[in-house]
Design a protein around this motif. Structure first.
Motif, mmCIF file in Angstrom:
data_model
loop_
_atom_site.group_PDB
_atom_site.id
_atom_site.type_symbol
_atom_site.label_atom_id
_atom_site.label_comp_id
_atom_site.label_asym_id
_atom_site.label_seq_id
_atom_site.Cartn_x
_atom_site.Cartn_y
_atom_site.Cartn_z
ATOM 1 N N UNK A 107 12.007 26.918 15.742
ATOM 2 C CA UNK A 107 12.504 25.348 14.808
ATOM 3 C C UNK A 107 13.973 25.076 15.588
ATOM 4 N N UNK A 108 14.165 25.691 16.285
ATOM 5 C CA UNK A 108 15.004 25.125 17.759
ATOM 6 C C UNK A 108 14.294 24.063 18.744
ATOM 7 N N UNK A 109 15.494 23.072 18.324
ATOM 8 C CA UNK A 109 14.920 22.015 19.201
ATOM 9 C C UNK A 109 15.641 22.447 20.242
ATOM 10 N N UNK A 110 14.414 22.511 21.457
ATOM 11 C CA UNK A 110 14.396 23.028 23.009
ATOM 12 C C UNK A 110 13.899 21.947 23.742
ATOM 13 N N UNK A 111 15.040 21.563 24.810
ATOM 14 C CA UNK A 111 14.569 21.022 25.943
ATOM 15 C C UNK A 111 13.161 21.825 27.237
ATOM 16 N N UNK A 112 12.570 21.372 27.465
ATOM 17 C CA UNK A 112 11.393 22.046 28.572
ATOM 18 C C UNK A 112 11.197 20.861 28.912
ATOM 19 N N UNK A 113 11.143 21.739 30.602
ATOM 20 C CA UNK A 113 10.941 20.778 32.035
ATOM 21 C C UNK A 113 10.634 22.013 33.385
ATOM 22 N N UNK A 114 10.266 21.555 33.644
ATOM 23 C CA UNK A 114 9.514 21.874 35.335
ATOM 24 C C UNK A 114 10.657 22.180 36.757
ATOM 25 N N UNK A 115 10.710 22.896 37.015
ATOM 26 C CA UNK A 115 11.518 23.116 37.896
ATOM 27 C C UNK A 115 10.505 22.798 39.541
ATOM 28 N N UNK A 116 10.753 21.686 40.265
ATOM 29 C CA UNK A 116 10.180 21.692 41.408
ATOM 30 C C UNK A 116 10.934 21.944 42.739
ATOM 31 N N UNK A 117 10.162 21.713 43.458
ATOM 32 C CA UNK A 117 10.712 23.044 45.284
ATOM 33 C C UNK A 117 10.765 21.291 46.078
ATOM 34 N N UNK A 118 10.880 21.396 47.691
ATOM 35 C CA UNK A 118 11.199 20.438 47.948
ATOM 36 C C UNK A 118 10.245 20.097 48.436
ATOM 37 N N UNK A 119 8.865 20.599 48.259
ATOM 38 C CA UNK A 119 7.788 20.002 48.437
ATOM 39 C C UNK A 119 6.977 19.331 47.248
ATOM 40 N N UNK A 120 7.880 18.473 46.230
ATOM 41 C CA UNK A 120 7.804 18.410 45.156
ATOM 42 C C UNK A 120 6.761 19.150 44.116
ATOM 43 N N UNK A 121 6.685 20.292 44.529
ATOM 44 C CA UNK A 121 4.768 21.192 43.823
ATOM 45 C C UNK A 121 5.947 21.929 42.228
ATOM 46 N N UNK A 122 5.692 22.404 41.407
ATOM 47 C CA UNK A 122 6.059 23.251 40.383
ATOM 48 C C UNK A 122 6.453 23.934 40.672
#
Length: 617
Positions: free
Chosen positions: A445-460
């Motif tokens: 019940x907590x609004x949460x931002x979810x995101x992926x972290x990508x490296x210099x190669x563009x992959x997660x």
């Protein structure tokens, strides 16, 4: 008497020189210009003028494809050019008759009387249509383009399973697609990938799809009879890319030419329709279609752009049908930019145009950027909402159904998406990872931002969760399960949720119980891992001994229960806890890179699964 020079009896005027006397050289007589003859009689000239204008109009229509609709700006350009061509032909066929500027003007006016009145009528229509569409006069109408309902975040936005969360952005999906196509030698030499990846909900999972395109004009010429043989589908959860080959190639696409070029195919079948950009989709059986939204103007002649249904074009056969209410499998009808523009009109002008300029009471705008999330059978666009007087925090966000445009506003004050991205990146600043544009999830019940972290190669490489209302609460993890577990514990430490909620199993967890049939070990990155296989099963469950000491004393024949990440496939599954009958639960998390098959240090490693198919938590 004119002045002359006379030096020693020499008189230059006698030779027609520069003396300027009466004996100067006589001027050459002027030749009168002969008027050019007109071609034929008036009826013949009119037919010629109309024929040339018609040929020009057909050519222009074929190549530029203007909609024959008074709401379309390009239609007025088309008519202007037709009038101009007719006038030029009329002047040429009539012989350029007339003396002097005034004479030529009168001649041209006589030949172009009808086109002149047509041009005047068009200019009047443009002026009147522009005034009736002017936002200053029609602010109320613009604010009603989007119907916005207010909702409650905790009750309406449910916690969703991780197999519904897109973990790749469009750039990462494009990289995976290019890599996959590059592995197919029979295709990469002839075809390339269209740069637009459409996110859809396919068979209950978020994916991105795109069509192939011909490598160049020569390759189109040699392959056009068979059409485009395949399309790409990128699973945004498992991060797997697949080239789907078709029994019959796609012959109607945006990469075609002449009659099979999709916009031309649409224009010839629907000459009065205005279309937004077509998007590539597949139905639930995997058959390719082009979804071509029909655009309409709802305010005056040129204002209030909106969508009214869509034309679905079979990419293989070219068959098309207009639907005012599109089928439920279609996901992308309303463009995200159009929805954001309509919300900006609503936020700016729902209290009038004057208020939007002075006072600015309750004036709001969308933030820069958006993302998509699959909810049920549809894809929703997410973007934040901020006050026009401040860009440092959000006052809420909107979720808008891209098929129906049903839009809900949720009042959740907190950090902007840019602030959340910066906060997540600061957690792993030594890695120089880049955060993708976040999604908004409901975690306890907590609004949460979810995101992926990508490296210099563009992959997660990792994942991050940031609390919207307290964006100093940030947690990361090598897997989504690990990230959520860390985030829940931090929420509990800050008193936002109870301890019991912090220990709740992630929404994508399943259990497997049985008797241990086989145990194998391996050392990965300096840690001991135990791979358990239960009786009657072929998969192994990876256990990190450092985080789960119980694994060290397990023996074949022990009755155990393993909790693992759902939605995985392959020879090895990643667990989150394991218990033995009569023992206490011990939780553990296996990093994504450790979920691969055991390396050469394994005591007796099982058959090596492909690294591509080794699932991540």
């Amino acid at each position: 008497m004119p002045f002359t020079f006379n030096f020693g009896g020499f008189d230059p005027s006698a030779f027609g020189g520069f003396g300027g006397g009466e004996a100067s050289q006589p001027q050459r007589p002027r030749r009168e210009r002969k008027p050019r003859k007109a071609i034929g009689n008036a009826f013949t000239r009119t037919l010629i003028n109309l024929g040339v204008t018609l040929l020009f109009g057909l050519g222009y229509f074929y190549f530029e494809l203007p909609a024959l609709n008074f709401h379309a700006e390009e239609f007025y350009v088309f008519l202007f050019l037709l009038c101009a061509v007719y006038c030029v032909c009329a002047v040429i066929t009539s012989g350029f008759q007339g003396e002097g500027v005034k004479g030529y003007f009168g001649f041209v006016k006589k030949q172009c009387t009808i086109p002149f009145f047509v041009l005047v009528a068009l200019i009047a229509a443009i002026v009147i249509g522009g005034l009736t569409s002017w936002v200053v006069l029609r602010a109320g109408s613009y604010s009603e383009l989007l119907s916005v309902q207010t909702g409650d975040f905790a009750t309406e936005v449910e916690e969703i399973s991780y197999d519904q969360i897109p973990m790749l952005d469009e750039d990462s999906a494009a990289r995976l697609g290019s890599r996959t196509l590059g592995e197919l030698s029979d295709m990469v030499s002839q075809f390339e990938i269209l740069p637009s990846y459409t996110q859809i909900n396919y068979q209950g999972r978020p994916v991105r799809v795109t069509s192939l395109a011909y490598g160049d004009l020569i390759k189109w010429f040699t392959n056009r009879s068979d059409g485009l043989p395949a399309y790409l589908i990128i699973d945004m959860v498992t991060q797997e890319a697949e080239v789907v080959r078709l029994d019959e190639g796609m012959k109607y696409t945006t990469a075609e030419h002449f009659g099979r070029y999709l916009p031309r195919h649409l224009r010839f079948h629907y000459p009065t329709f205005m279309f937004a950009d077509p998007v590539f989709e597949i139905d639930e059986e995997g058959h390719p279609y082009w979804v071509c939204p029909r655009m309409v103007k709802t305010i005056g002649l040129f204002g209030g752009s909106d969508i009214q249904g869509a034309v679905l074009v079979d990419a293989v056969t070219g068959e098309s049908q207009y639907f005012e209410e599109v089928p439920s499998w279609v996901d992308h009808v309303y463009d995200a930019d159009m929805i954001m523009e309509q919300y900006d009109y609503y936020g700016m002008y729902h209290n009038g145009f004057i208020n939007s300029m002075f006072g600015q009471r309750d004036v709001t705008l969308t933030t820069e950027g958006y993302n998509y999330i699959a909810i049920g059978d549809d894809v929703y666009m997410y973007t934040g909402v901020t006050s026009v007087t401040s860009d440092q925090s959000n006052i809420g966000f909107i979720l808008s159904n891209q098929r129906t445009k049903e839009t809900h506003f949720y009042s959740v004050s907190g950090a902007t998406e840019a602030s959340a991205q910066a906060s997540a990146q600061s957690q792993v600043q030594q890695m120089n990872y880049i955060a993708t544009f976040p999604l908004l999830l409901n975690i306890a019940d907590q609004p949460t931002y979810f995101m992926a972290l990508k490296g210099n190669d563009g992959l997660v490489k990792m994942y991050a969760m940031v609390n919207v209302q307290q964006y100093n609460i940030v947690e990361t993890g090598g897997t989504v399960a690990e990230c959520e577990a860390n985030y829940r514990r931090t929420l509990a430490d800050n008193g936002l949720i109870s301890d019991s909620e912090s220990e709740a199993a992630p929404s994508d967890q399943e259990e497997a119980s049985g008797v241990v049939a086989e145990i194998r070990t391996a050392v990965l990155d300096g840690n001991s891992y135990y791979f358990l296989r239960l009786e009657g099963q072929e998969v192994f469950y990876a256990v990190n001994a450092a985080e789960n000491p119980l694994a060290v004393i397990l023996n074949a024949g022990d009755q155990v229960t393993v909790t693992y990440t759902a939605g995985e496939s392959g020879s090895i599954l990643t667990g989150t806890s394991v218990t033995r009958a009569g023992e206490t639960d011990v939780s553990f998390t296996v990093p994504e890179e450790d979920a691969a098959a055991p390396d050469e240090t394994a005591d007796a490693a099982p058959a090596q699964p492909d690294a591509e198919t080794a699932p991540a938590a």
